[in-house]
Motif scaffolding. Structure first.
Motif, mmCIF file in Angstrom:
data_model
loop_
_atom_site.group_PDB
_atom_site.id
_atom_site.type_symbol
_atom_site.label_atom_id
_atom_site.label_comp_id
_atom_site.label_asym_id
_atom_site.label_seq_id
_atom_site.Cartn_x
_atom_site.Cartn_y
_atom_site.Cartn_z
ATOM 1 N N ASP A 177 0.898 -1.152 -0.037
ATOM 2 C CA ASP A 177 -0.055 -0.102 0.084
ATOM 3 C C ASP A 177 0.929 1.113 -0.159
ATOM 4 O OD1 ASP A 177 0.853 0.164 2.403
ATOM 5 O OD2 ASP A 177 -0.985 -0.102 3.698
ATOM 6 N N ARG A 197 0.757 -7.193 -4.471
ATOM 7 C CA ARG A 197 -0.428 -6.400 -4.632
ATOM 8 C C ARG A 197 -0.818 -6.266 -5.978
ATOM 9 N NH1 ARG A 197 -5.257 -3.916 -3.219
ATOM 10 N NH2 ARG A 197 -5.463 -5.498 -4.863
ATOM 11 N N LEU A 292 -2.855 -6.951 3.484
ATOM 12 C CA LEU A 292 -3.224 -5.769 2.989
ATOM 13 C C LEU A 292 -4.176 -5.809 1.749
ATOM 14 C CD1 LEU A 292 0.113 -3.726 3.790
ATOM 15 C CD2 LEU A 292 -2.007 -4.043 5.203
ATOM 16 N N THR A 305 -3.773 4.956 -6.634
ATOM 17 C CA THR A 305 -4.111 5.186 -5.279
ATOM 18 C C THR A 305 -2.844 5.047 -4.416
ATOM 19 O OG1 THR A 305 -6.119 3.981 -5.602
ATOM 20 C CG2 THR A 305 -5.298 3.534 -3.547
ATOM 21 N N LEU A 306 -1.891 4.000 -4.786
ATOM 22 C CA LEU A 306 -0.430 4.015 -4.017
ATOM 23 C C LEU A 306 0.350 5.340 -3.811
ATOM 24 C CD1 LEU A 306 0.720 0.694 -5.602
ATOM 25 C CD2 LEU A 306 -0.198 0.770 -3.232
ATOM 26 N N GLN A 309 -1.741 7.904 -1.406
ATOM 27 C CA GLN A 309 -1.468 7.315 -0.048
ATOM 28 C C GLN A 309 -0.089 7.768 0.281
ATOM 29 O OE1 GLN A 309 -2.216 2.944 -0.294
ATOM 30 N NE2 GLN A 309 -4.426 3.210 0.194
#
Length: 320
Positions: A177, A197, A292, A305-306, A309
């Motif tokens: 993440d 991921r 996760l 998104t990564l 974040q």
């Protein structure tokens, strides 16, 4: 804020995130999606299978106009595999697990960025010596293959960063993440190489049962072992083991690797069970951060998104 690093500037990508070139998972559609999302998509070229490469190279080349690359297993390829890829004008070629010297010169002579993955300091020094443009420091939390006697990502990455400076380093192992990406940058890395991921994304080549296992998996259920390579008849060098989720054959043969290697009937039984459908055709390669992973996004959305974040985490950390 945009996360601009030595890696993003060198490769011309928007985010300091690269797709691990996972064999069996990172096909052309996944690599292209990661690149469209602003990361560096790396096709999982594995042992350089000619038919697979021809098909997947066409997909990634048609799927994005942004920088992309290909990753190979150094111990399993010949120069011909590298030559076949270079004619497609990748931005980068990554070499992992084995001696990069037979291929490094040809890659650099083509004007292609040379990325070398390392699992110990001796490999890191060798990567510098062959002129690597980017070095990936892989910790033992990573899914799939890695060093039998490696080091965890947190202490390993900054040691490699200091050793190879000014060559930019990507952190790998246990990153799933944006917090992991931010942590990599805080350790001095110029970005993160992300594997498990990206297996659970819409464009991954893995089948539905593998995706389900990853989404439901827990890091405590992963284990680094050589049992499944031996049972499958894989030629992986003994220096490298593989982190996988649980498996019936692993339970049966854990701690008895030498016995399994010397027992052709046991290996035949494994193949027979795969053919009957009693065992999955491949182990579920998964890293310790598998907890996760709870959804199945598109890879391009996941890159965004990564990055978002990571930016948020670093901004909040800056207020302390």
């Amino acid at each position: 804020m945009a996360l601009s690093t030595a890696f993003t500037k060198l490769l011309g990508v928007g985010h300091p995130i690269a797709l691990a070139p996972m064999g069996g998972s990172a096909g052309g559609a996944l690599a292209a999606a990661v690149s469209r999302g602003g990361g560096l998509g790396l096709l999982g070229g594995g042992n350089g299978d000619r038919e697979w490469l021809a098909r997947e190279l066409a997909i990634v080349a048609e799927g994005t106009a942004k920088p992309w690359g290909v990753g190979f297993l150094s111990w399993a390829i010949d120069v011909g595999a590298v030559e076949r890829v270079l004619v497609h004008n990748p931005r980068a070629v990554m070499l992992s697990f084995g001696d990069p010297r037979p291929f490094a010169g040809r890659i650099r002579d083509a004007g292609v960025a040379l990325v070398v993955q390392v699992t110990d300091l001796e490999e890191a020094r060798q990567a510098v010596d062959v002129g690597a443009d980017v070095i990936v420091a892989q910790g033992t939390e990573s899914g799939g293959h890695g060093a039998r006697r490696g080091r965890s990502t947190l202490p390993f990455v900054p040691v490699v960063v200091d050793l190879v400076a000014p060559v930019p380093v990507l952190a790998a192992g246990g990153i799933a993440d944006g917090r992991g990406v931010a942590a990599a940058l805080a350790l001095g890395a110029a970005g993160a190489l992300v594997g498990t991921r990206f297996q659970a994304t819409a464009e991954s080549l893995v089948d539905a049962s593998t995706i389900k296992a990853i989404i439901e998996g827990r890091g405590v259920d992963t284990e680094r072992n050589s049992v499944l390579d031996i049972a499958r008849g894989s030629r992986w060098p003994s220096k490298y083991t593989a982190r996988t989720l649980g498996h019936p054959y692993l339970d049966q043969w854990r701690g008895r690797e030498a016995e399994l290697a010397a027992d052709p009937q046991a290996k035949r039984a494994y193949q027979d069970a795969v053919e009957r459908g009693d065992l999955p055709p491949l182990p579920v390669w998964a890293g310790e951060a598998v907890d996760l992973i709870t959804d199945l996004p598109s890879a391009a959305d996941l890159v965004a998104t990564l990055a978002a974040q990571a930016e948020d985490v670093l901004a909040r950390a800056g207020r302390y």
